[in-house]
Design a protein around this motif. Structure first.
Motif, short mmCIF file in Angstrom:
data_model
loop_
_atom_site.label_atom_id
_atom_site.label_comp_id
_atom_site.label_asym_id
_atom_site.label_seq_id
_atom_site.Cartn_x
_atom_site.Cartn_y
_atom_site.Cartn_z
N THR A 134 0.81 -1.21 0.00
CA THR A 134 0.00 0.00 0.00
C THR A 134 0.85 1.26 0.00
N THR A 135 0.41 2.23 -0.78
CA THR A 135 1.01 3.56 -0.75
C THR A 135 0.11 4.46 0.08
N VAL A 136 0.72 5.17 1.02
CA VAL A 136 0.01 6.05 1.95
C VAL A 136 0.48 7.48 1.71
N LEU A 137 -0.47 8.42 1.76
CA LEU A 137 -0.15 9.83 1.59
C LEU A 137 -0.59 10.60 2.83
N ILE A 138 0.31 11.38 3.40
CA ILE A 138 0.02 12.20 4.58
C ILE A 138 -0.15 13.64 4.11
N VAL A 139 -1.28 14.25 4.47
CA VAL A 139 -1.56 15.64 4.10
C VAL A 139 -1.71 16.44 5.38
N ASP A 140 -0.72 17.27 5.65
CA ASP A 140 -0.72 18.07 6.89
C ASP A 140 0.09 19.33 6.65
N SER A 141 -0.49 20.48 6.96
CA SER A 141 0.21 21.74 6.75
C SER A 141 1.34 21.97 7.76
N ASP A 142 1.29 21.27 8.89
CA ASP A 142 2.34 21.38 9.91
C ASP A 142 3.51 20.49 9.49
N GLN A 143 4.57 21.12 9.01
CA GLN A 143 5.70 20.38 8.45
C GLN A 143 6.33 19.43 9.45
N ASP A 144 6.54 19.88 10.69
CA ASP A 144 7.17 19.01 11.70
C ASP A 144 6.34 17.77 11.95
N SER A 145 5.04 17.96 12.12
CA SER A 145 4.13 16.84 12.36
C SER A 145 4.11 15.89 11.16
N ARG A 146 4.04 16.47 9.97
CA ARG A 146 3.97 15.67 8.74
C ARG A 146 5.24 14.83 8.56
N LEU A 147 6.38 15.45 8.74
CA LEU A 147 7.64 14.72 8.54
C LEU A 147 7.86 13.66 9.62
N ALA A 148 7.46 13.95 10.85
CA ALA A 148 7.59 12.96 11.92
C ALA A 148 6.71 11.75 11.64
N LEU A 149 5.48 12.00 11.21
CA LEU A 149 4.57 10.89 10.90
C LEU A 149 5.06 10.10 9.70
N GLU A 150 5.58 10.79 8.70
CA GLU A 150 6.12 10.11 7.53
C GLU A 150 7.29 9.20 7.93
N ALA A 151 8.16 9.70 8.79
CA ALA A 151 9.30 8.90 9.25
C ALA A 151 8.85 7.67 10.04
N GLN A 152 7.85 7.86 10.92
CA GLN A 152 7.34 6.74 11.72
C GLN A 152 6.73 5.65 10.84
N LEU A 153 5.90 6.06 9.89
CA LEU A 153 5.24 5.08 9.04
C LEU A 153 6.22 4.40 8.10
N SER A 154 7.20 5.14 7.61
CA SER A 154 8.23 4.54 6.75
C SER A 154 9.04 3.51 7.53
N ALA A 155 9.40 3.85 8.77
CA ALA A 155 10.20 2.96 9.61
C ALA A 155 9.44 1.69 9.99
#
Length: 136
Positions: free
Chosen positions: A2-23
């Motif tokens: 599955t490919t997941v897309l995170i849409v969040d205007s808060d860059q810190d929150s978005r990048l942290a969530l992206e890193a967690q899900l990737s890991a």
């Protein structure tokens, strides 16, 4: 996978969530962007199956409804802040299948993605009847 897309205007929150899900190694690809206009372009380009979107952004824009109309098979998870839980009617009104907190543990977020994956399938009554004991 599955490919997941995170849409969040808060860059810190978005990048942290992206890193967690990737890991977590649970997804083929984890993408992110700041807004729904960019998300709309990414959905087709990368065959996104589930989109995690900031609940505030989703409630303030009619673009989510347009995206869902163009991609009815897309699973949607609303990302909540520290507080707030939406009832199922509001989730449905916004076009979402699940919700989670940005601060949730990665496995809780993954569970919400799984719920959206199942919810987006919208199985027919006949198929559901096979799995229900009463079959009615």
């Amino acid at each position: 996978m599955t490919t997941v897309l995170i849409v969040d205007s808060d860059q810190d929150s978005r990048l942290a969530l992206e890193a967690q899900l990737s890991a977590s190694n649970q997804f083929e690809r984890v993408l992110s962007c700041a807004g729904l206009p960019a998300a709309e372009r990414s959905i087709d380009q990368y065959s996104v199956k589930v989109m995690l979107v900031d609940a505030e952004q989703a409630s303030q824009s009619s673009l989510l409804h347009q995206i869902k109309a163009n991609n009815p098979e897309l699973g949607v998870v609303l990302l909540q802040g520290k507080t707030g839980v939406l009832d199922s009617a509001t989730l449905q009104e916004l076009g979402a299948h699940a919700q989670t907190s940005r601060l949730a543990a990665p496995m809780e977020i993954i569970a919400s993605v799984a719920k959206a994956l199942v919810g987006r399938l919208a199985p027919g009554k006949r198929i559901l009847g096979k799995f229900l004991k009463d079959g009615k």
